[in-house]
Design a protein around this motif. Structure first.
Motif, mmCIF file in Angstrom:
data_model
loop_
_atom_site.group_PDB
_atom_site.id
_atom_site.type_symbol
_atom_site.label_atom_id
_atom_site.label_comp_id
_atom_site.label_asym_id
_atom_site.label_seq_id
_atom_site.Cartn_x
_atom_site.Cartn_y
_atom_site.Cartn_z
ATOM 1 N N ASP A 1 18.226 140.848 41.113
ATOM 2 C CA ASP A 1 17.200 140.211 40.283
ATOM 3 C C ASP A 1 17.776 139.491 39.071
ATOM 4 O OD1 ASP A 1 15.006 140.799 41.859
ATOM 5 O OD2 ASP A 1 14.684 142.755 40.918
ATOM 6 N N HIS A 2 19.084 139.406 38.979
ATOM 7 C CA HIS A 2 19.680 138.635 37.897
ATOM 8 C C HIS A 2 19.394 137.155 38.156
ATOM 9 C CE1 HIS A 2 22.856 136.592 35.583
ATOM 10 N NE2 HIS A 2 22.732 137.604 34.763
ATOM 11 N N PRO A 3 18.939 136.397 37.149
ATOM 12 C CA PRO A 3 18.563 134.998 37.388
ATOM 13 C C PRO A 3 19.681 134.148 37.993
ATOM 14 C CG PRO A 3 17.781 135.717 35.241
ATOM 15 C CD PRO A 3 18.647 136.823 35.769
ATOM 16 N N GLY A 4 20.928 134.433 37.603
ATOM 17 C CA GLY A 4 22.033 133.655 38.153
ATOM 18 C C GLY A 4 22.162 133.820 39.646
ATOM 19 N N LEU A 5 22.028 135.049 40.138
ATOM 20 C CA LEU A 5 22.110 135.276 41.572
ATOM 21 C C LEU A 5 20.826 134.839 42.262
ATOM 22 C CD1 LEU A 5 23.824 136.421 43.919
ATOM 23 C CD2 LEU A 5 22.586 138.563 43.614
ATOM 24 N N ALA A 6 19.684 135.143 41.662
ATOM 25 C CA ALA A 6 18.409 134.762 42.278
ATOM 26 C C ALA A 6 18.354 133.255 42.524
ATOM 27 C CB ALA A 6 17.248 135.204 41.389
ATOM 28 N N ALA A 7 18.868 132.471 41.579
ATOM 29 C CA ALA A 7 18.874 131.016 41.752
ATOM 30 C C ALA A 7 19.715 130.608 42.950
ATOM 31 C CB ALA A 7 19.405 130.345 40.486
ATOM 32 N N ARG A 8 20.791 131.330 43.192
ATOM 33 C CA ARG A 8 21.693 130.979 44.289
ATOM 34 C C ARG A 8 21.193 131.487 45.630
ATOM 35 N NH1 ARG A 8 27.873 131.706 42.692
ATOM 36 N NH2 ARG A 8 27.999 130.243 44.425
ATOM 37 N N GLN A 9 20.053 132.172 45.624
ATOM 38 C CA GLN A 9 19.438 132.609 46.878
ATOM 39 C C GLN A 9 18.177 131.806 47.201
ATOM 40 O OE1 GLN A 9 18.931 136.903 47.019
ATOM 41 N NE2 GLN A 9 21.117 137.182 47.382
ATOM 42 N N LEU A 10 17.904 130.775 46.418
ATOM 43 C CA LEU A 10 16.689 129.979 46.622
ATOM 44 C C LEU A 10 16.880 128.831 47.600
ATOM 45 C CD1 LEU A 10 15.217 129.678 43.000
ATOM 46 C CD2 LEU A 10 14.290 130.971 44.926
ATOM 47 N N GLY A 11 18.109 128.548 47.978
ATOM 48 C CA GLY A 11 18.342 127.453 48.895
ATOM 49 C C GLY A 11 17.922 126.118 48.316
ATOM 50 N N ARG A 12 17.163 125.363 49.089
ATOM 51 C CA ARG A 12 16.756 124.015 48.695
ATOM 52 C C ARG A 12 15.970 124.000 47.383
ATOM 53 N NH1 ARG A 12 15.383 119.465 52.507
ATOM 54 N NH2 ARG A 12 15.864 121.003 54.127
ATOM 55 N N GLU A 13 15.185 125.056 47.130
ATOM 56 C CA GLU A 13 14.337 125.098 45.933
ATOM 57 C C GLU A 13 15.145 125.063 44.635
ATOM 58 O OE1 GLU A 13 11.137 128.093 46.045
ATOM 59 O OE2 GLU A 13 11.827 128.462 48.097
ATOM 60 N N ALA A 14 16.404 125.458 44.682
ATOM 61 C CA ALA A 14 17.230 125.508 43.471
ATOM 62 C C ALA A 14 17.933 124.194 43.183
ATOM 63 C CB ALA A 14 18.266 126.617 43.605
ATOM 64 N N LEU A 15 17.758 123.201 44.051
ATOM 65 C CA LEU A 15 18.541 121.976 43.940
ATOM 66 C C LEU A 15 17.836 120.918 43.099
ATOM 67 C CD1 LEU A 15 19.810 121.610 47.620
ATOM 68 C CD2 LEU A 15 20.854 122.862 45.722
ATOM 69 N N ALA A 16 18.603 119.944 42.649
ATOM 70 C CA ALA A 16 18.057 118.781 41.958
ATOM 71 C C ALA A 16 17.149 118.003 42.890
ATOM 72 C CB ALA A 16 19.204 117.893 41.464
ATOM 73 N N ASP A 17 16.228 117.231 42.311
ATOM 74 C CA ASP A 17 15.272 116.480 43.125
ATOM 75 C C ASP A 17 15.977 115.589 44.144
ATOM 76 O OD1 ASP A 17 13.220 117.643 41.733
ATOM 77 O OD2 ASP A 17 12.874 115.927 40.407
ATOM 78 N N GLY A 18 17.005 114.881 43.697
ATOM 79 C CA GLY A 18 17.712 113.991 44.605
ATOM 80 C C GLY A 18 18.377 114.719 45.753
ATOM 81 N N CYS A 19 18.852 115.932 45.502
ATOM 82 C CA CYS A 19 19.469 116.723 46.566
ATOM 83 C C CYS A 19 18.426 117.187 47.584
ATOM 84 C CB CYS A 19 20.185 117.933 45.978
ATOM 85 S SG CYS A 19 21.628 117.535 44.978
ATOM 86 N N ARG A 20 17.270 117.617 47.091
ATOM 87 C CA ARG A 20 16.241 118.126 47.995
ATOM 88 C C ARG A 20 15.763 117.051 48.970
ATOM 89 N NH1 ARG A 20 14.300 120.610 43.266
ATOM 90 N NH2 ARG A 20 12.498 119.210 43.144
ATOM 91 N N SER A 21 15.770 115.805 48.546
ATOM 92 C CA SER A 21 15.291 114.725 49.407
ATOM 93 C C SER A 21 16.407 114.052 50.200
ATOM 94 C CB SER A 21 14.566 113.667 48.561
ATOM 95 O OG SER A 21 15.444 113.101 47.602
ATOM 96 N N CYS A 22 17.644 114.471 49.999
ATOM 97 C CA CYS A 22 18.784 113.838 50.664
ATOM 98 C C CYS A 22 18.844 114.246 52.131
ATOM 99 C CB CYS A 22 20.084 114.222 49.959
ATOM 100 S SG CYS A 22 21.575 113.547 50.728
ATOM 101 N N GLU A 23 19.197 113.298 52.993
ATOM 102 C CA GLU A 23 19.270 113.589 54.424
ATOM 103 C C GLU A 23 20.432 114.515 54.776
ATOM 104 O OE1 GLU A 23 19.707 109.880 56.361
ATOM 105 O OE2 GLU A 23 21.704 109.468 55.577
ATOM 106 N N LEU A 24 21.366 114.707 53.864
ATOM 107 C CA LEU A 24 22.524 115.557 54.135
ATOM 108 C C LEU A 24 22.373 116.963 53.561
ATOM 109 C CD1 LEU A 24 25.451 113.058 53.386
ATOM 110 C CD2 LEU A 24 24.231 113.437 55.535
ATOM 111 N N VAL A 25 21.209 117.292 53.014
ATOM 112 C CA VAL A 25 21.086 118.528 52.244
ATOM 113 C C VAL A 25 21.372 119.773 53.079
ATOM 114 C CG1 VAL A 25 18.583 118.752 52.622
ATOM 115 C CG2 VAL A 25 19.641 119.785 50.593
#
Length: 582
Positions: free
Chosen positions: A341-365
């Motif tokens: 439940d540490h925010p640093g690890l929780a963020a790294r378990q979110l997958g696409r949701e943790a990424l920048a907008d441009g990354c989430r919409s990228c065809e290579l994500v």
């Protein structure tokens, strides 16, 4: 998401340096919304906090974080015992089939031979009491300078495999790897590697940091002299506030360097070694889960245990800012469930949701995954930017996707190979790549086995399941007993292996997903039973990390419906994910 209830383990400096995730991610709200954490499966034990070398680019000693200065030089027996109990507790709570241990430092081989295996023995004993079904894999990551027959024997007896860090097979490649008096460490490391090469059962591989000042093909070929089963080519730890050497957008010098090695490796008639970054990109293009934290969207599942018993995030974060890996947690006061439940690890378990907008919409994500987490950092903003290597990664992924499509086309009867657009091998020269296919596509290709010659005639190939390793550790090679690989036509070793697996499971466009039994039958008719069965087993096994006999196991359908040679690896990968989900 807005942070409304941070706990005392979120250190104030995190909010200043990295508002995302520390000031903006509300973990309690995340859990309330149903986002469940993924258990820790890889445990990095920092048995030594000091090193006999003083490499000028080391992220532990030479970058932003200096926490090593206040830590004990050696992990005590009491801390080892407490770590073992906590690991066993976590494994039992989550019914883990396997945990991966990495002995790390500093330099872990500063420990005398008699004590090298003690942490692994302690974890195995704790698991035997608490979670007897859980098995252990263990690796030590070393600079190689202290490898002796005695240490090799002690590690081998405990089933601990050895990964070595070396930046090339010549002294000039390792000018930055020196001891505390400035003397080169290459001679001792080379002696250690030659000794290790005589014991392939203990040899996990070599990690090599990319150096633009060195010729890429010379670097690669010089490492082959040490017969590594795998090579991990690592991009230098850097970020937007501390860019990598030679970073001058829109140039892509790191792509140039990597693709020079890729072309040499991909078109070789003998598979001399496995190269992790290339195999991972191929696997992700073809729909398999990532076995590394540097690519793909798989959740982070690694905890680091420092010599003083502190529980920390991945070591590579220390390149971002002082205290970037810290959690404020210790073995005495916190379980690994609390770490989830540490925010640093929780963020790294979110997958696409943790990424920048441009990354989430990228065809290579699905392949890039936003890049390695430390490479996304920008001071005062945090970790929600694209990778500082974004342009390089795009070029590399697109180039490998085009190469994979051409290789797969060779294995599909009646399908003409796509035209080849060769990339210049030398760094700094312009890039010519095929346009990427539509977003989000992957399919199944298993990593080939090192050391097999490739005659011209096609023949069956066995593929074993990929193994997941902790960050910073060399991945394990496929075991003995794999069938020889043989290429079709003029294909090189790696591409022939990938092409046959794609073709063995390809059902053709417009057809329904095949069951594993049907896929095996179709592959048998085309390429022979060994190829088809191995491909089915490998593909199905990725879901659980276990080998699966065709027609049995966790998946109800073969995870391939349309060949990469017909639709391209991106479209085939989308079919893979859909079939696996069904």
């Amino acid at each position: 998401m807005r942070q409304t209830n941070t706990s005392d383990v979120v250190l104030p400096s995190h909010r200043i340096h990295a508002p995302w995730p520390y000031a903006r991610l509300d973990v309690p709200a995340l859990r309330a919304a149903g986002h469940r954490p993924h258990p820790i499966r890889q445990f990095v034990l920092k048995t030594r906090s000091r090193c006999n070398l003083a490499c000028t680019y080391c992220y532990v000693y030479e970058m932003a974080d200096q926490s090593w200065r206040g830590r004990p030089a050696v992990m005590s027996a009491a801390t080892v015992a407490r770590a073992a109990d906590r690991i066993a507790e976590h494994a039992a709570a989550h019914d883990l089939a396997r945990v991966d241990l990495v002995l790390h430092g500093g330099e872990p081989l500063l420990t005398a031979p008699a004590g090298l295996a003690a942490p692994v023995d302690a974890v195995r004993a704790a698991l035997a009491r608490t979670s007897p079904r859980t098995r252990v894999t263990a690796t030590v990551q070393t600079n190689g300078t202290l490898l002796t027959r005695g240490r090799l024997a002690a590690l081998a007896a405990a089933g601990i495999r050895i990964g070595v860090s070396l930046d090339g097979g010549l002294p000039a490649h390792n000018a930055r790897r020196v001891d505390h008096t400035g003397r080169p460490g290459f001679g001792a490391a080379a002696r250690g590697l030659r000794l290790l090469a005589r014991h392939p059962e203990s040899y996990a591989g070599v990690l090599c940091v990319v150096d633009l000042a060195q010729d890429p093909v010379e670097t690669y070929e010089s490492l082959l002299a040490f017969t590594p089963p795998t090579i991990g080519l690592l991009l230098p730890l850097a970020n937007w506030s501390s860019p990598p050497p030679g970073h001058h957008p829109p140039g892509t010098p790191y792509a140039d360097w990597l693709l020079a090695v890729f072309e040499r490796w991909w078109h070789d008639g003998v598979l001399r070694t496995r190269i992790r970054i290339f195999e991972e990109i191929i696997a992700l293009l073809l729909g398999l889960p990532a076995a590394t934290e540097t690519l793909g969207l798989a959740p982070a599942a690694t905890a680091v245990i420092e010599t003083d018993g502190a529980i920390e995030q991945a070591d590579s974060l220390k390149s971002a800012y002082d205290g970037a890996a810290a959690t404020g947690m210790t073995l005495e006061r916190h379980s690994f469930d609390a770490f989830l439940d540490h925010p640093g690890l929780a963020a790294r378990q979110l997958g696409r949701e943790a990424l920048a907008d441009g990354c989430r919409s990228c065809e290579l994500v699905e392949v890039c995954g936003g890049g390695h987490y430390p490479h996304r950092y920008r001071a005062g903003e945090g970790f929600r930017q694209p990778s500082v290597y974004c342009a390089d990664l795009q070029v590399v992924i697109r180039h490998i996707a085009a190469a994979l499509q051409r290789a797969a086309a060779q294995a599909v009867p009646g399908r003409a190979p796509a035209p080849r657009e060769d990339r210049q091998a030398a760094p700094g020269q312009p890039v010519a790549v095929q346009p990427a296919a539509p977003a989000g596509d992957r399919q199944a290709a298993g990593p080939p086995v090192a050391g097999q010659a490739l005659p011209q005639a096609a023949a069956p190939q066995a593929v074993t399941t990929r193994q997941t390793t902790a960050p910073g550790a060399a991945p394990q090679a496929n075991g003995p007993g794999a069938a020889p690989q043989q290429a079709a036509g003029q294909a090189g070793a790696p591409q022939a292996a990938a092409a046959r697996q794609v073709a063995g499971l390809g059902a053709g466009p417009g057809t329904a997903p095949l069951t594993r039994g049907q896929a095996s039958a179709r592959g048998t008719a085309t390429l022979g039973p060994a190829t088809a069965e191995a491909a089915c087993r490998h593909t199905a096994g990725q879901a659980t990390g276990q080998a699966v006999v065709p027609g049995t196991g966790p998946l109800g359908r073969a995870t391939s419906v349309q060949g990469a040679g017909q639709l391209g690896p991106f479209a085939a990968g989308q079919a893979t994910r859909q079939a696996a989900a069904s």
